[in-house]
Design a protein around this motif. Sequence first.
Motif, PDB file in Angstrom:
ATOM      1  N   ILE A   9       0.809  -1.215   0.000  1.00 26.73           N
ATOM      2  CA  ILE A   9       0.000   0.000   0.000  1.00 26.73           C
ATOM      3  C   ILE A   9       0.843   1.266   0.000  1.00 26.73           C
ATOM      4  CG2 ILE A   9      -1.685   1.345   1.327  1.00 26.73           C
ATOM      5  CD1 ILE A   9      -3.048  -1.317   2.037  1.00 26.73           C
ATOM      6  N   PRO A  10       1.827   1.429   0.897  1.00 25.04           N
ATOM      7  CA  PRO A  10       2.637   2.657   0.832  1.00 25.04           C
ATOM      8  C   PRO A  10       3.409   2.798  -0.477  1.00 25.04           C
ATOM      9  CG  PRO A  10       3.486   1.133   2.507  1.00 25.04           C
ATOM     10  CD  PRO A  10       2.153   0.627   2.105  1.00 25.04           C
ATOM     11  N   ASP A  11       3.931   1.694  -1.011  1.00 23.33           N
ATOM     12  CA  ASP A  11       4.644   1.767  -2.282  1.00 23.33           C
ATOM     13  C   ASP A  11       3.698   2.155  -3.417  1.00 23.33           C
ATOM     14  OD1 ASP A  11       7.069   1.116  -1.160  1.00 23.33           O
ATOM     15  OD2 ASP A  11       7.054  -0.977  -1.811  1.00 23.33           O
ATOM     16  N   ALA A  12       2.512   1.549  -3.430  1.00 27.58           N
ATOM     17  CA  ALA A  12       1.543   1.848  -4.488  1.00 27.58           C
ATOM     18  C   ALA A  12       1.074   3.293  -4.405  1.00 27.58           C
ATOM     19  CB  ALA A  12       0.356   0.897  -4.397  1.00 27.58           C
ATOM     20  N   PRO A  69      -3.110  -1.170 -15.902  1.00 32.00           N
ATOM     21  CA  PRO A  69      -2.940   0.245 -15.568  1.00 32.00           C
ATOM     22  C   PRO A  69      -3.372   1.196 -16.689  1.00 32.00           C
ATOM     23  CG  PRO A  69      -0.822  -0.722 -16.124  1.00 32.00           C
ATOM     24  CD  PRO A  69      -1.814  -1.857 -16.083  1.00 32.00           C
ATOM     25  N   GLN A  70      -3.425   0.700 -17.924  1.00 31.80           N
ATOM     26  CA  GLN A  70      -3.776   1.568 -19.042  1.00 31.80           C
ATOM     27  C   GLN A  70      -5.273   1.886 -19.054  1.00 31.80           C
ATOM     28  OE1 GLN A  70      -2.031  -1.258 -19.329  1.00 31.80           O
ATOM     29  NE2 GLN A  70       0.021  -0.574 -19.948  1.00 31.80           N
ATOM     30  N   ARG A  71      -5.602   3.122 -19.319  1.00 36.08           N
ATOM     31  CA  ARG A  71      -7.001   3.534 -19.447  1.00 36.08           C
ATOM     32  C   ARG A  71      -7.475   3.309 -20.880  1.00 36.08           C
ATOM     33  NH1 ARG A  71      -8.090   8.530 -19.436  1.00 36.08           N
ATOM     34  NH2 ARG A  71     -10.229   8.298 -18.667  1.00 36.08           N
ATOM     35  N   LEU A  86      -4.867   1.368  -8.201  1.00 39.39           N
ATOM     36  CA  LEU A  86      -4.546  -0.048  -8.394  1.00 39.39           C
ATOM     37  C   LEU A  86      -5.735  -0.839  -7.894  1.00 39.39           C
ATOM     38  CD1 LEU A  86      -2.238  -2.095  -9.147  1.00 39.39           C
ATOM     39  CD2 LEU A  86      -1.706  -2.166  -6.711  1.00 39.39           C
ATOM     40  N   HIS A  87      -6.358  -1.596  -8.789  1.00 41.66           N
ATOM     41  CA  HIS A  87      -7.561  -2.332  -8.424  1.00 41.66           C
ATOM     42  C   HIS A  87      -7.387  -3.829  -8.645  1.00 41.66           C
ATOM     43  CE1 HIS A  87     -10.892   0.999  -8.454  1.00 41.66           C
ATOM     44  NE2 HIS A  87     -10.052   1.103  -7.457  1.00 41.66           N
ATOM     45  N   MET A  88      -7.901  -4.600  -7.684  1.00 42.73           N
ATOM     46  CA  MET A  88      -7.893  -6.059  -7.749  1.00 42.73           C
ATOM     47  C   MET A  88      -9.273  -6.577  -7.399  1.00 42.73           C
ATOM     48  SD  MET A  88      -4.363  -6.653  -5.639  1.00 42.73           S
ATOM     49  CE  MET A  88      -4.062  -4.968  -5.128  1.00 42.73           C
ATOM     50  N   MET A  89      -9.599  -7.774  -7.873  1.00 43.94           N
ATOM     51  CA  MET A  89     -10.860  -8.395  -7.483  1.00 43.94           C
ATOM     52  C   MET A  89     -10.762  -9.908  -7.553  1.00 43.94           C
ATOM     53  SD  MET A  89     -13.389  -7.747 -10.764  1.00 43.94           S
ATOM     54  CE  MET A  89     -14.516  -9.100 -10.411  1.00 43.94           C
ATOM     55  N   LEU A  99     -15.017  -9.962  -4.464  1.00 42.44           N
ATOM     56  CA  LEU A  99     -14.349  -9.196  -3.419  1.00 42.44           C
ATOM     57  C   LEU A  99     -13.450  -8.184  -4.109  1.00 42.44           C
ATOM     58  CD1 LEU A  99     -13.607  -8.967  -0.313  1.00 42.44           C
ATOM     59  CD2 LEU A  99     -11.724 -10.547  -0.830  1.00 42.44           C
ATOM     60  N   PHE A 100     -13.439  -6.923  -3.629  1.00 44.14           N
ATOM     61  CA  PHE A 100     -12.672  -5.856  -4.270  1.00 44.14           C
ATOM     62  C   PHE A 100     -11.588  -5.313  -3.339  1.00 44.14           C
ATOM     63  CE2 PHE A 100     -17.252  -4.852  -5.587  1.00 44.14           C
ATOM     64  CZ  PHE A 100     -17.214  -5.699  -6.695  1.00 44.14           C
ATOM     65  N   PHE A 101     -10.528  -4.808  -3.947  1.00 42.19           N
ATOM     66  CA  PHE A 101      -9.471  -4.121  -3.206  1.00 42.19           C
ATOM     67  C   PHE A 101      -8.938  -3.006  -4.088  1.00 42.19           C
ATOM     68  CE2 PHE A 101      -4.833  -4.433  -1.564  1.00 42.19           C
ATOM     69  CZ  PHE A 101      -5.051  -3.439  -0.631  1.00 42.19           C
ATOM     70  N   GLY A 102      -8.949  -1.781  -3.577  1.00 42.51           N
ATOM     71  CA  GLY A 102      -8.497  -0.648  -4.364  1.00 42.51           C
ATOM     72  C   GLY A 102      -7.560   0.258  -3.590  1.00 42.51           C
ATOM     73  N   ILE A 103      -6.531   0.730  -4.268  1.00 46.08           N
ATOM     74  CA  ILE A 103      -5.561   1.663  -3.683  1.00 46.08           C
ATOM     75  C   ILE A 103      -5.475   2.868  -4.595  1.00 46.08           C
ATOM     76  CG2 ILE A 103      -3.184   1.983  -2.885  1.00 46.08           C
ATOM     77  CD1 ILE A 103      -2.903  -1.095  -2.879  1.00 46.08           C
ATOM     78  N   ASP A 104      -5.566   4.071  -4.032  1.00 45.09           N
ATOM     79  CA  ASP A 104      -5.312   5.283  -4.807  1.00 45.09           C
ATOM     80  C   ASP A 104      -4.438   6.210  -3.962  1.00 45.09           C
ATOM     81  OD1 ASP A 104      -6.902   6.983  -3.118  1.00 45.09           O
ATOM     82  OD2 ASP A 104      -8.707   6.452  -4.240  1.00 45.09           O
ATOM     83  N   PRO A 105      -4.057   7.366  -4.469  1.00 44.83           N
ATOM     84  CA  PRO A 105      -3.123   8.209  -3.707  1.00 44.83           C
ATOM     85  C   PRO A 105      -3.597   8.624  -2.327  1.00 44.83           C
ATOM     86  CG  PRO A 105      -3.145   8.906  -6.000  1.00 44.83           C
ATOM     87  CD  PRO A 105      -4.247   7.890  -5.843  1.00 44.83           C
ATOM     88  N   LYS A 106      -4.912   8.652  -2.098  1.00 43.91           N
ATOM     89  CA  LYS A 106      -5.411   9.169  -0.825  1.00 43.91           C
ATOM     90  C   LYS A 106      -6.179   8.157   0.025  1.00 43.91           C
ATOM     91  CE  LYS A 106      -5.732  13.964  -2.406  1.00 43.91           C
ATOM     92  NZ  LYS A 106      -6.618  15.155  -2.573  1.00 43.91           N
ATOM     93  N   SER A 107      -6.496   6.999  -0.540  1.00 38.76           N
ATOM     94  CA  SER A 107      -7.318   6.068   0.225  1.00 38.76           C
ATOM     95  C   SER A 107      -7.084   4.624  -0.197  1.00 38.76           C
ATOM     96  CB  SER A 107      -8.800   6.411   0.053  1.00 38.76           C
ATOM     97  OG  SER A 107      -9.199   6.219  -1.290  1.00 38.76           O
ATOM     98  N   CYS A 108      -7.573   3.722   0.647  1.00 34.42           N
ATOM     99  CA  CYS A 108      -7.547   2.292   0.342  1.00 34.42           C
ATOM    100  C   CYS A 108      -8.897   1.728   0.753  1.00 34.42           C
ATOM    101  CB  CYS A 108      -6.443   1.579   1.117  1.00 34.42           C
ATOM    102  SG  CYS A 108      -4.796   2.178   0.773  1.00 34.42           S
TER     103      CYS A 108
END
Length: 216
Positions: A9-12, A69-71, A86-89, A99-108
């Motif tokens: 998470i911190p690296d992402a 990662p590409q839009r 960064l999204h996983m499911m 089940l979902f897991f998402g990381i962005d610059p401000k939240s998880c």
Amino acid sequence: MTDPFAQLIPDARAFLTELSQDNSRDWFTTHKDRYEAQLKSPALLLLDEVAQAITKRTGRQAVPRLFRPQRDVRFSKDKTPYKTHLHMMWTVNGAGCALFFGIDPKSCTTGGGIMNFTKAQLPVWRTAVDGETGDEAAAMLDILALKGFASNEPELKRVPAPFGKAHPHGHLLQRKSLTFWHEMSPREQAAPMAALMSAYLTLEPMFKLLEDALEA
């Protein structure tokens, strides 16, 4: 025991913060090795570990997915080439619950549910909600809210025909999806594997309700 994925998470978030400041192919290409080492590789390992844990618990194969990662910018006014999250499911049953897991610059966030009912599932869902499933689903929404999992907003502004606008479960009939989201605490972020399995166990009764309702 330290979670082996504690650094993900911190690296992402550091990588995604920098990407949001220079969302260009040149920047991403220059830092692609870092993306592979600090985000993609540990994410794939986490996907596999969680999939194995869910499969062991349920006896059914959980199917993991790491979103690219590409839009897709073909039909978007926003032409920035990369996602700043960064999204996983993990798809966990035949109804398409995940089940979902998402990381962005401000939240998880962790979460789960069905992102979109299929064309075939939607009338089945509405019929189920009009019956006994409606009371159970409404109660489960309240229980999950108490446990910190907020549901997405209904997509429709009105209760669809042939159901009346005063239907006791109109808010469920207005849905074209049903997902739940939980903002991870700092403690949970330090142990994402444990947090994801906790989220799965919390959401498992809703996954079963959805599967029973949609495959009846």
